[in-house]
Design an enzyme around this catalytic site. Structure first.
Site, PDB file in Angstrom:
ATOM      1  N   LYS A  25       0.844  -1.214   0.000  1.00  0.00           N
ATOM      2  CA  LYS A  25       0.000   0.000   0.000  1.00  0.00           C
ATOM      3  C   LYS A  25       0.871   1.253   0.000  1.00  0.00           C
ATOM      4  O   LYS A  25       0.624   2.194  -0.748  1.00  0.00           O
ATOM      5  CB  LYS A  25      -0.942  -0.004   1.226  1.00  0.00           C
ATOM      6  CG  LYS A  25      -1.907  -1.189   1.236  1.00  0.00           C
ATOM      7  CD  LYS A  25      -2.910  -1.120   2.380  1.00  0.00           C
ATOM      8  CE  LYS A  25      -2.329  -1.288   3.767  1.00  0.00           C
ATOM      9  NZ  LYS A  25      -1.707  -2.611   4.025  1.00  0.00           N
ATOM     10  N   ARG A  53     -10.669   0.077   7.437  1.00  0.00           N
ATOM     11  CA  ARG A  53     -10.321  -1.318   7.718  1.00  0.00           C
ATOM     12  C   ARG A  53     -11.512  -2.103   8.221  1.00  0.00           C
ATOM     13  O   ARG A  53     -11.382  -3.298   8.497  1.00  0.00           O
ATOM     14  CB  ARG A  53      -9.214  -1.373   8.784  1.00  0.00           C
ATOM     15  CG  ARG A  53      -7.820  -1.190   8.202  1.00  0.00           C
ATOM     16  CD  ARG A  53      -6.852  -1.099   9.352  1.00  0.00           C
ATOM     17  NE  ARG A  53      -5.681  -1.891   9.145  1.00  0.00           N
ATOM     18  CZ  ARG A  53      -4.532  -1.393   8.660  1.00  0.00           C
ATOM     19  NH1 ARG A  53      -4.431  -0.139   8.317  1.00  0.00           N
ATOM     20  NH2 ARG A  53      -3.489  -2.176   8.530  1.00  0.00           N
ATOM     21  N   ARG A 109      11.502  -6.765   6.018  1.00  0.00           N
ATOM     22  CA  ARG A 109      11.485  -5.357   6.425  1.00  0.00           C
ATOM     23  C   ARG A 109      11.822  -5.225   7.912  1.00  0.00           C
ATOM     24  O   ARG A 109      12.541  -4.317   8.318  1.00  0.00           O
ATOM     25  CB  ARG A 109      10.133  -4.709   6.130  1.00  0.00           C
ATOM     26  CG  ARG A 109      10.133  -3.226   6.465  1.00  0.00           C
ATOM     27  CD  ARG A 109       8.825  -2.544   6.140  1.00  0.00           C
ATOM     28  NE  ARG A 109       7.725  -3.246   6.781  1.00  0.00           N
ATOM     29  CZ  ARG A 109       6.456  -2.996   6.533  1.00  0.00           C
ATOM     30  NH1 ARG A 109       6.109  -2.082   5.660  1.00  0.00           N
ATOM     31  NH2 ARG A 109       5.522  -3.674   7.152  1.00  0.00           N
ATOM     32  N   ARG A 129      11.001  -2.230  12.233  1.00  0.00           N
ATOM     33  CA  ARG A 129       9.609  -1.843  12.526  1.00  0.00           C
ATOM     34  C   ARG A 129       9.015  -2.810  13.553  1.00  0.00           C
ATOM     35  O   ARG A 129       9.072  -4.036  13.377  1.00  0.00           O
ATOM     36  CB  ARG A 129       8.780  -1.809  11.232  1.00  0.00           C
ATOM     37  CG  ARG A 129       7.373  -1.308  11.486  1.00  0.00           C
ATOM     38  CD  ARG A 129       6.631  -0.985  10.212  1.00  0.00           C
ATOM     39  NE  ARG A 129       5.252  -1.420  10.312  1.00  0.00           N
ATOM     40  CZ  ARG A 129       4.313  -1.182   9.428  1.00  0.00           C
ATOM     41  NH1 ARG A 129       4.588  -0.482   8.345  1.00  0.00           N
ATOM     42  NH2 ARG A 129       3.079  -1.623   9.604  1.00  0.00           N
ATOM     43  N   ARG A 187      -1.744  -9.822  12.593  1.00  0.00           N
ATOM     44  CA  ARG A 187      -2.184  -8.811  11.612  1.00  0.00           C
ATOM     45  C   ARG A 187      -2.882  -9.482  10.435  1.00  0.00           C
ATOM     46  O   ARG A 187      -3.879  -8.980   9.928  1.00  0.00           O
ATOM     47  CB  ARG A 187      -0.970  -7.994  11.123  1.00  0.00           C
ATOM     48  CG  ARG A 187      -0.455  -6.996  12.152  1.00  0.00           C
ATOM     49  CD  ARG A 187       0.994  -6.609  11.906  1.00  0.00           C
ATOM     50  NE  ARG A 187       1.200  -5.782  10.738  1.00  0.00           N
ATOM     51  CZ  ARG A 187       2.411  -5.575  10.188  1.00  0.00           C
ATOM     52  NH1 ARG A 187       3.487  -6.127  10.722  1.00  0.00           N
ATOM     53  NH2 ARG A 187       2.523  -4.811   9.134  1.00  0.00           N
TER      54      ARG A 187
HETATM   55  P1  AP5 Z   1       4.628  -1.647   1.980  1.00  0.00           P
HETATM   56  O1  AP5 Z   1       4.521  -0.814   0.759  1.00  0.00           O
HETATM   57  O2  AP5 Z   1       5.145  -1.024   3.221  1.00  0.00           O
HETATM   58  O3  AP5 Z   1       3.226  -2.371   2.269  1.00  0.00           O
HETATM   59  P2  AP5 Z   1       2.005  -1.882   3.161  1.00  0.00           P
HETATM   60  O4  AP5 Z   1       0.807  -2.547   2.586  1.00  0.00           O
HETATM   61  O5  AP5 Z   1       2.018  -0.403   3.286  1.00  0.00           O
HETATM   62  O6  AP5 Z   1       2.420  -2.605   4.507  1.00  0.00           O
HETATM   63  P3  AP5 Z   1       2.188  -2.158   6.007  1.00  0.00           P
HETATM   64  O7  AP5 Z   1       2.995  -3.092   6.826  1.00  0.00           O
HETATM   65  O8  AP5 Z   1       2.385  -0.696   6.171  1.00  0.00           O
HETATM   66  O9  AP5 Z   1       0.654  -2.522   6.144  1.00  0.00           O
HETATM   67  P4  AP5 Z   1      -0.231  -2.621   7.428  1.00  0.00           P
HETATM   68  O10 AP5 Z   1      -1.594  -2.561   6.880  1.00  0.00           O
HETATM   69  O11 AP5 Z   1       0.095  -3.792   8.273  1.00  0.00           O
HETATM   70  O12 AP5 Z   1       0.262  -1.391   8.292  1.00  0.00           O
HETATM   71  P5  AP5 Z   1      -0.339   0.044   8.626  1.00  0.00           P
HETATM   72  O13 AP5 Z   1       0.810   0.924   8.809  1.00  0.00           O
HETATM   73  O14 AP5 Z   1      -1.405   0.429   7.690  1.00  0.00           O
HETATM   74  O15 AP5 Z   1       5.484  -2.933   1.590  1.00  0.00           O
HETATM   75  C1  AP5 Z   1       5.855  -3.883   2.583  1.00  0.00           C
HETATM   76  C2  AP5 Z   1       7.286  -4.361   2.329  1.00  0.00           C
HETATM   77  O16 AP5 Z   1       7.318  -5.080   1.110  1.00  0.00           O
HETATM   78  C3  AP5 Z   1       8.295  -3.218   2.173  1.00  0.00           C
HETATM   79  O17 AP5 Z   1       9.518  -3.620   2.706  1.00  0.00           O
HETATM   80  C4  AP5 Z   1       8.388  -3.022   0.663  1.00  0.00           C
HETATM   81  O18 AP5 Z   1       9.616  -2.505   0.260  1.00  0.00           O
HETATM   82  C5  AP5 Z   1       8.171  -4.440   0.162  1.00  0.00           C
HETATM   83  N1  AP5 Z   1       7.476  -4.502  -1.140  1.00  0.00           N
HETATM   84  C6  AP5 Z   1       6.480  -3.679  -1.579  1.00  0.00           C
HETATM   85  N2  AP5 Z   1       6.069  -4.056  -2.797  1.00  0.00           N
HETATM   86  C7  AP5 Z   1       6.820  -5.149  -3.128  1.00  0.00           C
HETATM   87  C8  AP5 Z   1       6.859  -5.998  -4.275  1.00  0.00           C
HETATM   88  N3  AP5 Z   1       6.063  -5.808  -5.325  1.00  0.00           N
HETATM   89  N4  AP5 Z   1       7.725  -7.030  -4.263  1.00  0.00           N
HETATM   90  C9  AP5 Z   1       8.555  -7.249  -3.202  1.00  0.00           C
HETATM   91  N5  AP5 Z   1       8.582  -6.464  -2.085  1.00  0.00           N
HETATM   92  C10 AP5 Z   1       7.716  -5.437  -2.055  1.00  0.00           C
HETATM   93  O19 AP5 Z   1      -1.016  -0.225  10.040  1.00  0.00           O
HETATM   94  C11 AP5 Z   1      -0.257  -0.625  11.154  1.00  0.00           C
HETATM   95  C12 AP5 Z   1      -1.167  -0.826  12.354  1.00  0.00           C
HETATM   96  O20 AP5 Z   1      -1.802   0.418  12.694  1.00  0.00           O
HETATM   97  C13 AP5 Z   1      -2.336  -1.815  12.164  1.00  0.00           C
HETATM   98  O21 AP5 Z   1      -1.932  -3.144  12.405  1.00  0.00           O
HETATM   99  C14 AP5 Z   1      -3.331  -1.304  13.205  1.00  0.00           C
HETATM  100  O22 AP5 Z   1      -2.969  -1.716  14.492  1.00  0.00           O
HETATM  101  C15 AP5 Z   1      -3.144   0.211  13.146  1.00  0.00           C
HETATM  102  N6  AP5 Z   1      -4.062   0.861  12.191  1.00  0.00           N
HETATM  103  C16 AP5 Z   1      -3.712   1.548  11.060  1.00  0.00           C
HETATM  104  N7  AP5 Z   1      -4.814   1.998  10.420  1.00  0.00           N
HETATM  105  C17 AP5 Z   1      -5.875   1.583  11.154  1.00  0.00           C
HETATM  106  C18 AP5 Z   1      -7.288   1.704  10.975  1.00  0.00           C
HETATM  107  N8  AP5 Z   1      -7.825   2.322   9.916  1.00  0.00           N
HETATM  108  N9  AP5 Z   1      -8.098   1.146  11.921  1.00  0.00           N
HETATM  109  C19 AP5 Z   1      -7.578   0.513  13.002  1.00  0.00           C
HETATM  110  N10 AP5 Z   1      -6.243   0.351  13.221  1.00  0.00           N
HETATM  111  C20 AP5 Z   1      -5.409   0.871  12.296  1.00  0.00           C
HETATM  112 MG    MG Z   2       2.071   0.912   4.935  1.00  0.00          MG
END
Ligand code: AP5
Ligand code: MG
Length: 198
Positions: free
Chosen positions: A14, A91, A130, A136, A147
């Site tokens: 994302k 979400r 990562r 992280r 997750r």
């Molecule tokens: P990356 O681009 O970082 O992927 P991402 O989908 O952004 O991953 P996140 O870990 O940020 O998702 P998440 O939903 O768990 O976390 P969030 O911060 O939203 O890519 C991931 C890795 O893969 C990177 O190293 C990248 O380089 C690599 N990569 C990317 N594309 C690739 C490819 N094509 N091939 C190979 N490698 C690749 O949320 C974190 C926490 O916050 C949640 O668990 C929750 O507790 C809370 N939270 C956030 N939003 C809410 C909400 N709306 N409601 C409730 N709780 C929430």
């Molecule tokens: Mg992210």
């Protein structure tokens, strides 16, 4: 202007694909995960609460999360005027309904949802890598498993929700980052001919 939701499991790309969309279409990016990690880093009251959920791989409760997003939008109303990529929000179905209500205040809506579809084993591998590279905190195997389970149980029903509205764009999220970006561009421009590149 057009607003997008970028949607998918943890580690589905994302953030990575949001960067591509920003440079291609000049959109603003709101990542609720980044907003919360900023609060954790600053040690705010919200950060302390958020950390207690994030470290367990649980979602922040809807009512609190919706207030957080509303205050981000209120602090920067010009973002909505120019178009936003919502990353990590909504979400839950409740959050999706709240997002519609919030955007209606700006006479806007969610125009398309980009669903990055990646097998779980690949997600685990990406997040483990990562975690080793960046440290992280929620990129450890126990929290990653939690997750993923939260994603499948609480978040993935949004796919049907947005499919029913004709807004869901299923994108194969495996493979080369630039190729995925091209798949997104093709899917969006087929459906939204008014989508202008920068
Ligand atoms: P990356 O681009 O970082 O992927 P991402 O989908 O952004 O991953 P996140 O870990 O940020 O998702 P998440 O939903 O768990 O976390 P969030 O911060 O939203 O890519 C991931 C890795 O893969 C990177 O190293 C990248 O380089 C690599 N990569 C990317 N594309 C690739 C490819 N094509 N091939 C190979 N490698 C690749 O949320 C974190 C926490 O916050 C949640 O668990 C929750 O507790 C809370 N939270 C956030 N939003 C809410 C909400 N709306 N409601 C409730 N709780 C929430
Ligand atoms: Mg992210």
């Amino acid at each position: 202007m057009l607003n997008f939701v970028i949607f998918g499991g943890p580690g589905s790309g994302k953030g990575t694909q949001s960067d591509k969309l920003i440079s291609r279409y000049g959109l603003h990016h709101i990542s609720t995960g980044e907003v919360l990690r900023g609060h954790i880093a600053r040690g705010t009251e919200l950060g302390i609460t958020a950390d207690s959920y994030i470290s367990k791989g649980q979602l922040i409760p809807d009512e609190l999360m919706i207030r957080v997003l509303a205050s981000v939008l209120e602090s920067e109303p010009e973002k909505v005027k120019n178009g936003v990529i919502f990353d990590g929000f909504p979400r839950t179905i409740e959050q999706a309904k709240a997002l519609e209500e919030l955007l209606a205040k700006y006479n806007s809506t969610v125009h398309a949802v980009i669903g990055l579809e990646v097998p779980d084993e690949e997600l685990v591998e990406r997040m483990i890598n990562r975690g080793k590279l960046t440290g992280r905190a929620d990129d450890n195997i126990d929290t990653i498993r939690q997750r993923l389970s939260v994603y499948h149980n609480q978040t993935s029903p949004l796919r049907d929700f947005y499919q029913a509205e004709g807004k869901y764009h299923a994108i194969d999220g495996s493979g080369d980052v630039d190729q995925i970006s091209e798949r997104i561009h093709k899917s969006l421009s087929d459906k939204l001919p008014g989508l202008a590149e920068k």
